[in-house]
Design a protein around this motif. Structure first.
Motif, PDB file in Angstrom:
ATOM      1  N   ARG A 170      46.218  45.096 -41.816  1.00 42.72           N
ATOM      2  CA  ARG A 170      46.531  45.113 -40.604  1.00 42.72           C
ATOM      3  C   ARG A 170      47.279  44.238 -40.044  1.00 42.72           C
ATOM      4  NH1 ARG A 170      42.173  47.776 -36.278  1.00 42.72           N
ATOM      5  NH2 ARG A 170      43.433  46.850 -34.235  1.00 42.72           N
ATOM      6  N   ILE A 171      47.270  42.824 -39.752  1.00 40.82           N
ATOM      7  CA  ILE A 171      48.778  42.096 -39.075  1.00 40.82           C
ATOM      8  C   ILE A 171      49.955  43.041 -39.668  1.00 40.82           C
ATOM      9  CG2 ILE A 171      48.867  39.970 -38.866  1.00 40.82           C
ATOM     10  CD1 ILE A 171      46.650  38.609 -39.386  1.00 40.82           C
ATOM     11  N   LYS A 172      50.229  42.404 -40.984  1.00 45.49           N
ATOM     12  CA  LYS A 172      51.521  43.622 -41.232  1.00 45.49           C
ATOM     13  C   LYS A 172      51.853  44.346 -40.524  1.00 45.49           C
ATOM     14  CE  LYS A 172      53.892  43.457 -45.426  1.00 45.49           C
ATOM     15  NZ  LYS A 172      53.294  43.635 -47.156  1.00 45.49           N
ATOM     16  N   ALA A 179      53.865  47.624 -32.886  1.00 43.61           N
ATOM     17  CA  ALA A 179      54.265  47.137 -32.179  1.00 43.61           C
ATOM     18  C   ALA A 179      53.470  46.051 -31.203  1.00 43.61           C
ATOM     19  CB  ALA A 179      54.860  48.196 -30.656  1.00 43.61           C
ATOM     20  N   ARG A 180      52.846  45.536 -32.487  1.00 45.52           N
ATOM     21  CA  ARG A 180      51.525  44.452 -31.770  1.00 45.52           C
ATOM     22  C   ARG A 180      52.503  43.275 -32.444  1.00 45.52           C
ATOM     23  NH1 ARG A 180      46.935  47.913 -31.365  1.00 45.52           N
ATOM     24  NH2 ARG A 180      48.228  49.884 -30.016  1.00 45.52           N
ATOM     25  N   ASP A 181      51.506  42.220 -31.545  1.00 44.51           N
ATOM     26  CA  ASP A 181      51.958  40.555 -32.463  1.00 44.51           C
ATOM     27  C   ASP A 181      50.623  40.138 -32.570  1.00 44.51           C
ATOM     28  OD1 ASP A 181      50.379  38.513 -30.326  1.00 44.51           O
ATOM     29  OD2 ASP A 181      51.496  40.269 -29.115  1.00 44.51           O
ATOM     30  N   PRO A 182      50.983  38.905 -33.475  1.00 43.29           N
ATOM     31  CA  PRO A 182      49.556  39.054 -34.820  1.00 43.29           C
ATOM     32  C   PRO A 182      48.533  37.852 -34.136  1.00 43.29           C
ATOM     33  CG  PRO A 182      51.891  37.997 -35.150  1.00 43.29           C
ATOM     34  CD  PRO A 182      52.247  38.625 -34.079  1.00 43.29           C
ATOM     35  N   ILE A 183      48.869  37.572 -32.747  1.00 39.40           N
ATOM     36  CA  ILE A 183      47.980  36.015 -32.292  1.00 39.40           C
ATOM     37  C   ILE A 183      46.628  38.085 -31.119  1.00 39.40           C
ATOM     38  CG2 ILE A 183      47.548  34.928 -29.651  1.00 39.40           C
ATOM     39  CD1 ILE A 183      48.589  33.450 -32.049  1.00 39.40           C
TER      40      ILE A 183
END
Ligand SMILES: Nc1ncnc2c1ncn2[C@@H]1O[C@H](COP(=O)(O)OP(=O)(O)O)[C@@H](O)[C@H]1O
Ligand SMILES: Nc1ccn([C@@H]2O[C@H](COP(=O)(O)O)[C@@H](O)[C@H]2O)c(=O)n1
Ligand SMILES: [Mg+2]
Length: 469
Positions: A170-172, A179-183
């Motif tokens: 999901r993170i990857k 368009a998301r950031d890992p945190i």
């Protein structure tokens, strides 16, 4: 990042095959529906795509639950961008809208599927038009949640992948595709995704017929699943298409009063003889096909609804007559229906023209929709739909359905053909009882493969266009 990659995609592979409305007489339910549920990033979309690829059947559509996320209020949207909105609660979906789409598809109808933009946390402005399908795959975290949707499914699948692997994927994926950031992804995961999976999603595993551990990696399970679906589809398609069953269908007596046949004069019989004669030259074949086309068109035009009008003659006398239909669209089903266009130009001045290209699959001979070009005004008037031949009726059914999807009323469609089988006409009348069908010749002899009218003129397009082998 390309906008396309962050929009939810309702993958559609529907270029070919027997359309679901082929058996739209209400007795058969040929649309096969598969539900695919599982945690986020467990591989649902990937498994659904693999099924489509491997099935290799036409008219398959994947409907993703992403399409049915509710529109957020401005405050909810603000929170969503702070990773503080719960997209993993069942209430975040519009089930009424999902049901509308799935019900349409399950009934073999066309539908409009909303699209979702993950980058904006909002539905896109555009939606996707789907003309219908033989197989519908409904996938999403809550695909096996709603009882009404469950009741429509022929097979229910749960993809069960280890939660650590899901999170890593999901993170990857969300960084590259949404368009998301890992945190932020991790915050959302802790707050909503994980608790919702444990509380709502995992329990729906009980509704599944098949559980696929490890998702796409589990080739054996996916293979078994695909084979099962294939067997189900084969059984259905045999029941629908076995030529013996089709051939024992109907005679002219079974056709409704909206079927009209050009009176069989000696001239008509003579033209039929020339067209049926295997030794007829191409020149003659074209000449007499054109003549028969004009005849069927003139005869068919007599069935159009006309408005009464009164004119004044040069002698100053009123004359009560009709005005020729002002808004007629002539639609040819290419390739062979195109030959009737020449006749159409010579007998009527339609306001508009349209074309639908349907090509038979080289192996299965099932119809493939390749191209549709219909004017927007088509919905407001009468439509002359033309094809040279109606055999099984599958092409005609597809063409009528497309016209209806463009807003044409059934009762405004006049389907015209040079040669038809009674069962082909019957198929049209069963599915679309208000459509008028006008033919020049009726012939119930059909070849074993259900493709050719045996005693007829062979493959019309090939003889007309000189493309016979
Ligand atoms: N077996 C697998 N091996 C490696 N990557 C996978 C595998 N299955 C899925 N993925 C990837 O993981 C991500 C999530 O998969 P996806 O099918 O979108 O899951 P879901 O629809 O359940 O959220 C995607 O980027 C996909 O390409
Ligand atoms: N604006 C949104 C809407 C949904 N999500 C997340 O998507 C997940 C479902 O999609 P999958 O392909 O992963 O099944 C769900 O877990 C939501 O959290 C989102 O992040 N933003
Ligand atoms: Mg997905």
């Amino acid at each position: 990042m390309a906008t396309d990659s962050i929009k939810s995609s309702t993958l559609m592979l529907r270029s070919a095959g027997r359309p679901p409305w082929y058996a739209a007489d209400g007795k058969n339910d040929p649309v096969y529906m598969v539900g695919v549920a599982g945690g986020s990033a467990s591989g649902k979309t990937s498994v659904a795509r693999r099924i489509v690829q491997a099935l290799d059947v036409p008219w398959v559509v994947i409907v993703s639950m992403d399409s049915f996320y509710r529109k957020l209020s401005p405050e909810e949207s603000k929170q969503a961008f702070l990773n503080n909105h719960d997209f993993d609660h069942p209430s975040s979906y519009d089930y009424t809208e999902a049901l509308r789409c799935v019900r349409d598809l399950k009934q073999g109808k066309a539908t409009s599927i909303p699209q979702y933009d993950f980058a904006k946390h909002a539905p896109s402005t555009e939606s996707q038009r789907v003309y219908g399908a033989s197989v519908v795959i409904f996938e999403g975290i809550f695909a096996l949640y709603d009882p009404t949707l469950l009741s429509m499914m022929d097979m229910k699948v749960f993809v069960d992948t280890d939660s650590d692997i899901c999170l890593a994927r999901r993170i990857k994926r969300d960084v590259t595709e949404r368009a998301r950031d890992p945190i932020g992804i991790l915050q959302q995961y802790d707050r909503f995704v994980k608790p919702a999976f444990d509380g709502f999603v995992r329990p729906t595993m009980n509704n599944a017929d098949v559980i696929i551990p490890r998702g796409l990696d589990n080739e054996v399970a996916i293979d078994l699943l695909i084979k099962h679906i294939q067997r189900q589809l084969d059984a259905r398609s045999q029941a629908l298409m076995r030529p013996a069953l089709v051939r024992q269908f109907r005679s002219e007596d079974d056709l409704s009063e909206l079927f009209f046949r050009v009176p069989e004069t000696n001239q008509v019989r003579a033209m039929q003889t020339i067209l049926y004669d295997a030794t007829t030259s191409r020149e003659d074949f074209i000449f007499y096909s054109d003549r028969l086309s004009r005849l069927v068109l003139e005869f068919g035009l007599g069935k159009l609804d006309l408005a009464p009008t009164t004119v004044t003659t040069p002698m100053g006398v009123p004359f009560d007559g009709y005005s020729l239909a002002p808004n007629v669209t002539g639609v040819t089903i290419l390739r062979a229906g195109g030959v009737m266009e020449k006749a159409l130009h010579s007998v009527v001045r339609p306001a508009h023209y349209g074309k639908i290209l349907i090509v038979g699959d080289p192996v299965t001979h099932e119809p493939r929709l390749h191209y549709v070009n219909l004017p927007p005004s088509i919905k407001d008037g009468q439509v002359l739909l033309m094809d040279s031949t109606i055999v099984s009726g599958a092409n005609a059914l597809m063409a009528v359905r497309i016209c209806l999807d463009h807003g044409v009323k059934q009762e405004n469609i006049l389907f015209m053909s040079l040669l038809a089988t009674p069962h082909g006409v019957h198929a049209i009348q069963s599915a679309f009882p208000k459509v008028k069908v006008v033919v020049a010749l009726l012939d119930s002899h059909i070849s074993e493969d259900n493709l050719l009218i045996k005693a007829g003129y062979g493959i019309f397009g090939d003889r007309y266009f000189g493309t016979e082998c």
